[in-house]
Design a protein around this motif. Structure first.
Motif, PDB file in Angstrom:
ATOM      1  N   ALA A 119      42.382  38.356  39.149  1.00  0.00           N
ATOM      2  CA  ALA A 119      41.731  37.369  40.017  1.00  0.00           C
ATOM      3  C   ALA A 119      42.428  36.015  39.884  1.00  0.00           C
ATOM      4  N   ARG A 122      45.681  36.114  41.832  1.00  0.00           N
ATOM      5  CA  ARG A 122      45.471  35.932  43.268  1.00  0.00           C
ATOM      6  C   ARG A 122      45.137  34.474  43.591  1.00  0.00           C
ATOM      7  N   PHE A 123      44.411  33.812  42.695  1.00  0.00           N
ATOM      8  CA  PHE A 123      44.095  32.391  42.879  1.00  0.00           C
ATOM      9  C   PHE A 123      45.367  31.546  42.914  1.00  0.00           C
ATOM     10  N   ILE A 214      36.158  35.270  37.417  1.00  0.00           N
ATOM     11  CA  ILE A 214      36.439  35.948  38.693  1.00  0.00           C
ATOM     12  C   ILE A 214      35.761  35.217  39.847  1.00  0.00           C
ATOM     13  N   SER A 217      37.505  31.907  40.528  1.00  0.00           N
ATOM     14  CA  SER A 217      38.793  32.104  41.211  1.00  0.00           C
ATOM     15  C   SER A 217      38.578  32.388  42.690  1.00  0.00           C
ATOM     16  N   TYR A 218      37.624  33.262  43.000  1.00  0.00           N
ATOM     17  CA  TYR A 218      37.418  33.647  44.392  1.00  0.00           C
ATOM     18  C   TYR A 218      36.716  32.563  45.205  1.00  0.00           C
ATOM     19  N   SER A 219      35.938  31.736  44.556  1.00  0.00           N
ATOM     20  CA  SER A 219      35.341  30.617  45.288  1.00  0.00           C
ATOM     21  C   SER A 219      36.422  29.647  45.745  1.00  0.00           C
ATOM     22  N   ILE A 221      39.585  30.548  46.178  1.00  0.00           N
ATOM     23  CA  ILE A 221      40.393  31.295  47.151  1.00  0.00           C
ATOM     24  C   ILE A 221      39.764  31.205  48.538  1.00  0.00           C
ATOM     25  N   VAL A 222      38.455  31.419  48.599  1.00  0.00           N
ATOM     26  CA  VAL A 222      37.748  31.357  49.884  1.00  0.00           C
ATOM     27  C   VAL A 222      37.869  29.960  50.491  1.00  0.00           C
ATOM     28  N   CYS A 241      44.293  39.788  48.649  1.00  0.00           N
ATOM     29  CA  CYS A 241      43.317  39.948  47.559  1.00  0.00           C
ATOM     30  C   CYS A 241      42.176  40.888  47.934  1.00  0.00           C
ATOM     31  N   LEU A 245      39.428  42.539  45.328  1.00  0.00           N
ATOM     32  CA  LEU A 245      38.017  42.192  45.521  1.00  0.00           C
ATOM     33  C   LEU A 245      37.162  43.447  45.668  1.00  0.00           C
TER      34      LEU A 245
END
Length: 322
Positions: A119, A122-123, A214, A217-219, A221-222, A241, A245
Protein backbone atom coordinates in the motif's frame (compact mmCIF):
# COMPACT_ATOMS: atom_id res chain seq x y z
CA UNK A 1 -9.10 -24.22 36.33
CA UNK A 2 -6.41 -25.03 38.84
CA UNK A 3 -8.38 -28.00 40.07
CA UNK A 4 -8.41 -29.90 36.79
CA UNK A 5 -6.09 -32.87 36.36
CA UNK A 6 -2.75 -32.06 34.76
CA UNK A 7 -0.79 -34.45 32.57
CA UNK A 8 2.43 -34.35 30.59
CA UNK A 9 1.40 -33.31 27.09
CA UNK A 10 2.48 -35.56 24.21
CA UNK A 11 -0.19 -34.69 21.67
CA UNK A 12 -3.32 -32.68 20.93
CA UNK A 13 -6.46 -33.76 19.08
CA UNK A 14 -7.55 -31.62 16.11
CA UNK A 15 -11.31 -32.16 15.78
CA UNK A 16 -11.35 -30.54 12.34
CA UNK A 17 -14.36 -29.12 10.53
CA UNK A 18 -16.82 -31.99 10.92
CA UNK A 19 -17.41 -35.20 12.86
CA UNK A 20 -19.53 -36.77 10.13
CA UNK A 21 -17.69 -39.64 8.47
CA UNK A 22 -19.55 -39.20 5.20
CA UNK A 23 -18.15 -35.69 4.77
CA UNK A 24 -14.51 -36.65 5.26
CA UNK A 25 -13.97 -37.86 1.70
CA UNK A 26 -15.63 -34.74 0.28
CA UNK A 27 -13.54 -32.47 2.53
CA UNK A 28 -10.37 -34.28 1.46
CA UNK A 29 -10.91 -33.74 -2.27
CA UNK A 30 -12.20 -30.17 -1.85
CA UNK A 31 -9.22 -29.05 0.23
CA UNK A 32 -6.74 -30.99 -1.88
CA UNK A 33 -8.05 -29.23 -4.98
CA UNK A 34 -7.93 -25.83 -3.30
CA UNK A 35 -4.41 -26.45 -2.03
CA UNK A 36 -3.14 -27.49 -5.47
CA UNK A 37 -4.77 -24.45 -7.07
CA UNK A 38 -3.23 -22.19 -4.41
CA UNK A 39 0.29 -23.57 -4.79
CA UNK A 40 0.15 -23.70 -8.60
CA UNK A 41 -1.32 -20.20 -8.97
CA UNK A 42 1.16 -18.56 -6.62
CA UNK A 43 4.12 -20.43 -8.11
CA UNK A 44 3.11 -19.26 -11.59
CA UNK A 45 2.96 -15.70 -10.31
CA UNK A 46 6.46 -15.99 -8.83
CA UNK A 47 7.76 -17.59 -12.04
CA UNK A 48 6.24 -14.84 -14.19
CA UNK A 49 7.76 -12.10 -12.03
CA UNK A 50 11.22 -13.71 -12.03
CA UNK A 51 11.36 -14.42 -15.77
CA UNK A 52 9.90 -11.14 -17.09
CA UNK A 53 12.32 -8.20 -16.76
CA UNK A 54 9.44 -5.70 -17.02
CA UNK A 55 8.17 -6.96 -13.67
CA UNK A 56 11.44 -6.34 -11.84
CA UNK A 57 9.96 -3.40 -9.94
CA UNK A 58 9.30 -2.82 -6.20
CA UNK A 59 5.57 -3.59 -6.55
CA UNK A 60 6.14 -7.00 -8.12
CA UNK A 61 9.06 -7.70 -5.79
CA UNK A 62 6.69 -7.45 -2.82
CA UNK A 63 3.96 -9.32 -4.74
CA UNK A 64 6.30 -12.28 -5.32
CA UNK A 65 7.05 -12.37 -1.58
CA UNK A 66 3.31 -12.25 -0.84
CA UNK A 67 2.79 -15.23 -3.15
CA UNK A 68 5.59 -17.12 -1.37
CA UNK A 69 4.08 -16.26 2.01
CA UNK A 70 0.64 -17.48 0.87
CA UNK A 71 2.11 -20.82 -0.25
CA UNK A 72 3.78 -21.27 3.13
CA UNK A 73 0.68 -20.07 4.99
CA UNK A 74 -1.56 -22.74 3.48
CA UNK A 75 1.20 -25.38 3.65
CA UNK A 76 1.32 -25.11 7.44
CA UNK A 77 -2.28 -26.31 7.78
CA UNK A 78 -3.77 -28.06 4.74
CA UNK A 79 -1.26 -30.95 4.29
CA UNK A 80 -1.66 -31.95 7.96
CA UNK A 81 -5.45 -31.78 7.69
CA UNK A 82 -5.40 -33.92 4.54
CA UNK A 83 -3.10 -36.43 6.25
CA UNK A 84 -5.41 -36.66 9.25
CA UNK A 85 -8.42 -37.28 7.01
CA UNK A 86 -6.58 -39.89 4.96
CA UNK A 87 -5.22 -41.78 7.97
CA UNK A 88 -8.39 -41.22 10.02
CA UNK A 89 -6.24 -39.88 12.84
CA UNK A 90 -6.78 -36.49 14.44
CA UNK A 91 -3.68 -36.46 16.62
CA UNK A 92 -0.87 -33.95 16.33
CA UNK A 93 2.20 -34.13 18.53
CA UNK A 94 2.95 -31.42 21.10
CA UNK A 95 6.05 -30.37 19.16
CA UNK A 96 4.13 -30.51 15.88
CA UNK A 97 1.38 -28.32 17.32
CA UNK A 98 3.87 -25.71 18.51
CA UNK A 99 5.63 -25.74 15.13
CA UNK A 100 2.36 -25.41 13.23
CA UNK A 101 1.22 -22.60 15.49
CA UNK A 102 4.56 -20.80 15.05
CA UNK A 103 4.55 -20.89 11.24
CA UNK A 104 0.80 -20.20 11.04
CA UNK A 105 1.25 -16.97 13.01
CA UNK A 106 4.48 -16.09 11.21
CA UNK A 107 3.08 -16.17 7.68
CA UNK A 108 -0.28 -14.75 8.71
CA UNK A 109 1.38 -11.67 10.25
CA UNK A 110 3.85 -11.48 7.35
CA UNK A 111 0.89 -11.19 4.97
CA UNK A 112 -0.40 -8.15 6.85
CA UNK A 113 3.02 -6.46 6.73
CA UNK A 114 3.49 -7.17 3.03
CA UNK A 115 0.04 -5.78 2.23
CA UNK A 116 0.94 -2.65 4.23
CA UNK A 117 4.26 -2.23 2.43
CA UNK A 118 2.53 -2.71 -0.95
CA UNK A 119 0.00 0.00 0.00
CA UNK A 120 2.88 2.36 0.79
CA UNK A 121 4.48 1.45 -2.55
CA UNK A 122 1.28 2.40 -4.39
CA UNK A 123 1.08 5.64 -2.37
CA UNK A 124 4.59 6.65 -3.47
CA UNK A 125 3.94 5.60 -7.08
CA UNK A 126 0.74 7.68 -7.39
CA UNK A 127 1.41 10.62 -5.07
CA UNK A 128 5.15 11.02 -5.77
CA UNK A 129 5.69 9.49 -9.22
CA UNK A 130 8.79 11.56 -10.05
CA UNK A 131 10.58 10.39 -6.90
CA UNK A 132 9.29 6.82 -6.98
CA UNK A 133 12.53 5.05 -8.00
CA UNK A 134 14.55 7.24 -5.64
CA UNK A 135 12.36 6.48 -2.63
CA UNK A 136 11.61 2.83 -3.43
CA UNK A 137 15.22 1.88 -4.19
CA UNK A 138 16.42 -1.70 -3.83
CA UNK A 139 18.07 -1.04 -0.44
CA UNK A 140 14.92 0.47 1.06
CA UNK A 141 12.78 -2.37 -0.33
CA UNK A 142 15.17 -4.88 1.23
CA UNK A 143 14.91 -3.11 4.59
CA UNK A 144 11.09 -3.13 4.43
CA UNK A 145 11.06 -6.85 3.61
CA UNK A 146 13.62 -7.68 6.30
CA UNK A 147 11.69 -5.67 8.89
CA UNK A 148 8.49 -7.52 7.99
CA UNK A 149 10.21 -10.88 8.45
CA UNK A 150 11.90 -9.90 11.74
CA UNK A 151 8.71 -8.59 13.34
CA UNK A 152 6.73 -11.64 12.19
CA UNK A 153 9.35 -14.05 13.52
CA UNK A 154 9.60 -12.19 16.84
CA UNK A 155 5.81 -12.23 17.31
CA UNK A 156 5.51 -15.96 16.61
CA UNK A 157 8.51 -16.83 18.77
CA UNK A 158 7.16 -14.76 21.67
CA UNK A 159 3.80 -16.57 21.71
CA UNK A 160 5.40 -20.00 21.32
CA UNK A 161 7.77 -19.36 24.24
CA UNK A 162 4.84 -18.27 26.40
CA UNK A 163 2.94 -21.44 25.48
CA UNK A 164 5.91 -23.50 26.68
CA UNK A 165 5.40 -22.06 30.17
CA UNK A 166 1.85 -23.44 30.40
CA UNK A 167 0.74 -26.77 31.84
CA UNK A 168 -2.20 -28.56 30.26
CA UNK A 169 -5.09 -30.68 31.49
CA UNK A 170 -6.40 -34.04 30.36
CA UNK A 171 -8.84 -32.44 27.90
CA UNK A 172 -6.63 -31.78 24.87
CA UNK A 173 -9.22 -31.53 22.10
CA UNK A 174 -8.96 -28.50 19.81
CA UNK A 175 -12.17 -27.49 17.99
CA UNK A 176 -10.26 -26.46 14.89
CA UNK A 177 -8.34 -27.93 11.95
CA UNK A 178 -5.17 -26.10 13.01
CA UNK A 179 -3.36 -25.47 16.31
CA UNK A 180 -4.74 -21.98 16.77
CA UNK A 181 -3.24 -19.88 19.58
CA UNK A 182 -6.46 -19.03 21.44
CA UNK A 183 -7.69 -22.61 21.25
CA UNK A 184 -4.47 -23.98 22.74
CA UNK A 185 -4.44 -21.42 25.56
CA UNK A 186 -8.01 -22.38 26.53
CA UNK A 187 -6.79 -25.93 27.23
CA UNK A 188 -4.25 -24.78 29.82
CA UNK A 189 -4.63 -25.49 33.53
CA UNK A 190 -2.12 -22.86 34.64
CA UNK A 191 -2.58 -19.10 34.73
CA UNK A 192 -2.88 -17.63 31.23
CA UNK A 193 -3.00 -13.92 32.13
CA UNK A 194 0.36 -13.14 30.49
CA UNK A 195 -0.59 -15.08 27.36
CA UNK A 196 -3.90 -13.25 27.06
CA UNK A 197 -2.22 -9.90 27.69
CA UNK A 198 0.36 -10.48 24.95
CA UNK A 199 -2.37 -11.55 22.52
CA UNK A 200 -4.21 -8.25 23.08
CA UNK A 201 -1.01 -6.19 22.80
CA UNK A 202 0.34 -7.89 19.69
CA UNK A 203 -3.10 -7.95 18.04
CA UNK A 204 -3.33 -4.22 18.59
CA UNK A 205 0.16 -3.46 17.35
CA UNK A 206 0.40 -5.96 14.48
CA UNK A 207 -3.24 -5.75 13.46
CA UNK A 208 -4.40 -2.18 13.96
CA UNK A 209 -1.13 -0.41 13.03
CA UNK A 210 -0.76 -2.09 9.57
CA UNK A 211 -4.46 -1.51 8.84
CA UNK A 212 -4.09 2.14 9.83
CA UNK A 213 -1.10 2.41 7.49
CA UNK A 214 -3.10 0.90 4.62
CA UNK A 215 -6.09 3.20 5.21
CA UNK A 216 -3.82 6.23 5.48
CA UNK A 217 -2.03 5.35 2.23
CA UNK A 218 -5.28 4.86 0.33
CA UNK A 219 -6.88 8.00 1.70
CA UNK A 220 -3.99 9.99 0.23
CA UNK A 221 -4.14 7.97 -2.99
CA UNK A 222 -7.85 8.73 -3.40
CA UNK A 223 -7.19 12.43 -2.71
CA UNK A 224 -4.47 12.50 -5.38
CA UNK A 225 -6.63 10.65 -7.92
CA UNK A 226 -9.53 13.09 -7.42
CA UNK A 227 -7.20 15.96 -8.29
CA UNK A 228 -6.56 14.48 -11.75
CA UNK A 229 -8.66 16.34 -14.30
CA UNK A 230 -9.09 13.71 -17.03
CA UNK A 231 -11.23 10.61 -16.59
CA UNK A 232 -8.64 8.54 -18.42
CA UNK A 233 -5.94 9.72 -16.04
CA UNK A 234 -8.06 8.81 -13.02
CA UNK A 235 -8.75 5.35 -14.44
CA UNK A 236 -5.07 4.75 -15.19
CA UNK A 237 -4.04 5.84 -11.68
CA UNK A 238 -6.69 3.70 -10.00
CA UNK A 239 -5.89 0.65 -12.15
CA UNK A 240 -2.35 0.57 -10.73
CA UNK A 241 -3.70 -0.12 -7.24
CA UNK A 242 -7.01 -1.82 -8.00
CA UNK A 243 -5.65 -5.36 -7.64
CA UNK A 244 -3.94 -4.61 -4.34
CA UNK A 245 -7.06 -2.92 -2.99
CA UNK A 246 -9.10 -6.00 -3.92
CA UNK A 247 -6.66 -8.30 -2.10
CA UNK A 248 -6.62 -6.05 0.99
CA UNK A 249 -10.41 -5.96 1.06
CA UNK A 250 -10.60 -9.74 0.73
CA UNK A 251 -7.98 -10.37 3.42
CA UNK A 252 -9.30 -7.96 6.04
CA UNK A 253 -12.93 -8.58 5.11
CA UNK A 254 -12.65 -12.33 5.70
CA UNK A 255 -10.57 -11.79 8.86
CA UNK A 256 -13.21 -9.43 10.25
CA UNK A 257 -15.92 -11.91 9.28
CA UNK A 258 -14.14 -14.67 11.19
CA UNK A 259 -13.78 -12.43 14.25
CA UNK A 260 -17.46 -11.46 14.24
CA UNK A 261 -18.63 -15.03 13.63
CA UNK A 262 -16.45 -16.40 16.45
CA UNK A 263 -17.77 -13.70 18.80
CA UNK A 264 -21.39 -14.52 17.94
CA UNK A 265 -21.03 -18.30 17.67
CA UNK A 266 -21.83 -20.62 20.56
CA UNK A 267 -18.97 -23.01 19.73
CA UNK A 268 -15.53 -22.81 18.16
CA UNK A 269 -16.44 -25.24 15.35
CA UNK A 270 -18.37 -22.44 13.63
CA UNK A 271 -15.39 -20.06 13.81
CA UNK A 272 -13.15 -22.84 12.49
CA UNK A 273 -15.37 -23.21 9.43
CA UNK A 274 -15.38 -19.43 8.96
CA UNK A 275 -11.58 -19.26 9.24
CA UNK A 276 -11.32 -21.36 6.06
CA UNK A 277 -12.02 -18.11 4.19
CA UNK A 278 -8.80 -16.33 5.12
CA UNK A 279 -6.59 -19.39 5.62
CA UNK A 280 -7.44 -21.16 2.35
CA UNK A 281 -9.76 -19.17 0.09
CA UNK A 282 -7.93 -15.82 0.22
CA UNK A 283 -4.46 -17.23 -0.70
CA UNK A 284 -6.12 -19.21 -3.50
CA UNK A 285 -7.88 -16.17 -4.98
CA UNK A 286 -4.95 -13.73 -4.80
CA UNK A 287 -3.21 -14.98 -8.00
CA UNK A 288 -6.52 -14.80 -9.89
CA UNK A 289 -7.13 -11.24 -8.72
CA UNK A 290 -3.69 -10.05 -9.82
CA UNK A 291 -3.69 -12.20 -12.94
CA UNK A 292 -7.08 -11.07 -14.22
CA UNK A 293 -6.78 -7.38 -13.34
CA UNK A 294 -3.14 -6.79 -14.29
CA UNK A 295 -2.16 -6.60 -17.97
CA UNK A 296 1.58 -7.03 -17.31
CA UNK A 297 0.98 -10.18 -15.27
CA UNK A 298 -1.30 -11.65 -17.93
CA UNK A 299 1.31 -11.02 -20.62
CA UNK A 300 4.09 -12.48 -18.47
CA UNK A 301 2.01 -15.57 -17.68
CA UNK A 302 1.23 -16.02 -21.37
CA UNK A 303 4.88 -16.01 -22.45
CA UNK A 304 5.96 -19.42 -21.03
CA UNK A 305 2.88 -21.10 -22.50
CA UNK A 306 3.20 -19.41 -25.88
CA UNK A 307 6.89 -20.29 -26.08
CA UNK A 308 6.20 -23.86 -25.03
CA UNK A 309 3.42 -24.22 -27.59
CA UNK A 310 5.60 -22.74 -30.35
CA UNK A 311 8.51 -25.05 -29.48
CA UNK A 312 6.23 -28.08 -29.45
CA UNK A 313 4.83 -27.03 -32.83
CA UNK A 314 8.35 -26.73 -34.31
CA UNK A 315 9.33 -30.17 -32.98
CA UNK A 316 6.14 -31.68 -34.40
CA UNK A 317 6.75 -30.12 -37.84
CA UNK A 318 10.34 -31.36 -37.85
CA UNK A 319 9.24 -34.92 -37.04
CA UNK A 320 6.61 -34.82 -39.79
CA UNK A 321 9.18 -33.69 -42.35
CA UNK A 322 11.67 -36.37 -41.34
Amino acid sequence: MEGRNQTPVTEFILLGLSDEGGLQSLLFWVFLSMYLVTVTGNLLMILAIITDSRLHTPMYFFLSNLCFSDICFTSTTIPKMLLNIQTQSRAISYEGCLSQMYFFMLFGVLDTFLLTVMAYDRFVAICHPLHYMVIMNSKFCGILLLGSWVLSIFNSLLHDLLILQLSFCTDLEILHFVCELNQVIQLACSDTFLNDLMIYLTSGLLGVVPLTGILSSYSRIVTSILRISSVRGKYKAFSTCGSHLSVVSLFYGTSLGVYLSSAAAQNSRTSAIASVMYTVVTPMLNPFIYGLRNRDIKQALGKPFSRGTFSAYKILCFRIKT
